[in-house]
Scaffold this active site. Structure first.
Site, PDB file in Angstrom:
ATOM      1  N   LYS A  31       0.817  -1.217   0.000  1.00  0.00           N
ATOM      2  CA  LYS A  31       0.000   0.000   0.000  1.00  0.00           C
ATOM      3  C   LYS A  31       0.848   1.264   0.000  1.00  0.00           C
ATOM      4  CE  LYS A  31      -0.828   0.218   5.019  1.00  0.00           C
ATOM      5  NZ  LYS A  31      -0.188   1.510   5.263  1.00  0.00           N
ATOM      6  N   ASP A  32       2.152   1.141   0.323  1.00  0.00           N
ATOM      7  CA  ASP A  32       3.045   2.297   0.340  1.00  0.00           C
ATOM      8  C   ASP A  32       3.782   2.503  -0.976  1.00  0.00           C
ATOM      9  OD1 ASP A  32       2.431   2.833   3.002  1.00  0.00           O
ATOM     10  OD2 ASP A  32       4.094   1.619   3.766  1.00  0.00           O
ATOM     11  N   ARG A  67      -8.668   8.323   2.686  1.00  0.00           N
ATOM     12  CA  ARG A  67      -9.614   7.260   2.328  1.00  0.00           C
ATOM     13  C   ARG A  67     -10.441   6.840   3.543  1.00  0.00           C
ATOM     14  NH1 ARG A  67      -9.404   2.144   3.487  1.00  0.00           N
ATOM     15  NH2 ARG A  67      -7.285   2.414   4.272  1.00  0.00           N
ATOM     16  N   ARG A  68      -9.767   6.627   4.679  1.00  0.00           N
ATOM     17  CA  ARG A  68     -10.499   6.255   5.891  1.00  0.00           C
ATOM     18  C   ARG A  68     -11.374   7.405   6.378  1.00  0.00           C
ATOM     19  NH1 ARG A  68      -5.075   3.503   8.218  1.00  0.00           N
ATOM     20  NH2 ARG A  68      -5.382   1.408   7.387  1.00  0.00           N
ATOM     21  N   ARG A  95      -0.637  10.602  12.927  1.00  0.00           N
ATOM     22  CA  ARG A  95       0.511   9.996  12.265  1.00  0.00           C
ATOM     23  C   ARG A  95       1.335   9.226  13.279  1.00  0.00           C
ATOM     24  NH1 ARG A  95       3.277  12.178   8.186  1.00  0.00           N
ATOM     25  NH2 ARG A  95       4.411  10.205   8.364  1.00  0.00           N
ATOM     26  N   ARG A 129       0.233   5.588  17.609  1.00  0.00           N
ATOM     27  CA  ARG A 129      -1.176   5.961  17.398  1.00  0.00           C
ATOM     28  C   ARG A 129      -2.063   5.456  18.539  1.00  0.00           C
ATOM     29  NH1 ARG A 129      -2.174   5.386  10.827  1.00  0.00           N
ATOM     30  NH2 ARG A 129      -0.042   5.842  10.241  1.00  0.00           N
ATOM     31  N   CYS A 132      -2.285   9.215  -2.249  1.00  0.00           N
ATOM     32  CA  CYS A 132      -2.854   9.503  -0.932  1.00  0.00           C
ATOM     33  C   CYS A 132      -3.443  10.913  -0.862  1.00  0.00           C
ATOM     34  CB  CYS A 132      -1.794   9.319   0.153  1.00  0.00           C
ATOM     35  SG  CYS A 132      -0.475  10.523   0.047  1.00  0.00           S
TER      36      CYS A 132
END
Length: 309
Positions: free
Chosen positions: A81-82, A129-130, A147, A153, A241
């Site tokens: 995903k990165d 997206r979230r 972040r 987190r 992103c």
């Protein structure tokens, strides 16, 4: 044979992921020695701004890819995903390993689901997206940027008294934290994951035939097919992103079912569609899905953006 050097980010999760590849390589090839070299990336160093404000997801891989090109490492292990849509010239993704759980997860102290969150809940996430999807499901929620690595987190959730945070289930499972936390796993049809979420990619120099052969045993064909479809969808949209885009592919026999999402950041509008086709045409299926959403106004929605407040 000289020891193989894996390049990895230095977070606990990244090192666990690199270690899993190291273990698999050593198990598959008797006598092979593998070491891990930690490489700091710009994305790891800048934690006070969201990724869309500092240049995008490539910030987690550029320095590692450069180390490959410089031949200071032999192999890079990335969270797929990165990884940006276009690889630097001379590099190739030699293996994509079997995908861990691709879903997102809502972590709260009380084990809320999106539906049972209290009115005005405050949710932490660094992902547009979230953010878009939780706002779509619960417009009353307030979203705050968050972040840092997973442990950071989770700590910030307590310190800032957030109602909950949104994370990738794969990361929590690899860290063996998921079962310790009150959580709700989110249906990937209702809450579409990030492109490549849960999958690991093994990147090498294209000309390195030795590494290509060593990594062949780590390749998971079904995961590769799903990722090809998802990334083709994202690439056709020219998304990253900076915009809320998600995709989720899964195989049923020889068919690839591919879901794509484009949303406004404020959750006010979302375009979502699922298509099914031959798994051997995964990239064409991804592009076709993107074209369908473009015809419905995806690019206009992406350009319009939404509130980041």
């Amino acid at each position: 044979m000289k020891p193989i050097i894996i390049g990895s980010r230095g977070s606990r999760l990244a090192l666990i992921q690199a270690e899993s590849v190291k273990t698999a390589l050593e198990a598959a090839h008797s006598g092979l020695q593998v070491t891990i070299k930690v490489i700091k990336t710009k994305g790891d160093l800048i934690l006070d701004r969201t990724l869309d404000k500092i240049g995008g997801k490539g910030l987690f891989v550029k320095e590692i890819q450069q180390a490959l090109l410089d031949k200071s490492i032999d192999l890079a292990v990335h969270s797929m995903k990165d990884v940006p849509g276009v690889a630097p010239e001379g590099l190739t993704m030699a293996a994509v390993t079997r995908r861990e759980d691709p879903r997102d997860v809502l972590v709260t102290a009380e084990g809320f689901t999106p539906e049972t969150l209290p009115e005005g809940a405050v949710i932490g996430t660094s992902s547009l997206r979230r953010q878009a999807q939780i706002r779509s499901l619960r417009p009353d929620c307030r979203v705050v940027p968050l972040r840092g690595n997973v442990q950071t987190r989770l700590q910030k959730m307590k310190e800032q008294q957030l109602t909950g945070i949104l994370l990738a289930a794969a990361g929590l499972k690899r860290l063996q934290l998921l079962d310790e936390l009150p959580h709700s796993l989110l249906d990937p049809q209702a809450f579409v994951p990030a492109v490549g979420q849960g999958a690991l990619g093994c990147e090498i120099r294209e000309a390195d035939v030795t590494m290509k052969a060593l990594l062949a045993s780590l390749e998971d064909a079904d995961t590769r097919v799903a990722i090809l479809g998802e990334r083709a969808f994202l690439n056709r949209l020219e998304g990253d992103c900076h915009v809320p885009v998600g995709a989720f592919g899964r195989l049923e026999q020889n068919q690839l079912m591919l879901t794509g999402l484009v949303a406004a950041a404020d959750g006010s509008r979302r375009l979502q569609q699922t298509v099914t086709g031959d798994k051997n045409q995964a990239e064409a299926l991804g592009r076709a899905l993107a074209e369908d959403l473009i015809a419905q106004g995806a690019w206009e929605l992406m350009k319009a953006g939404g509130s980041d407040e």
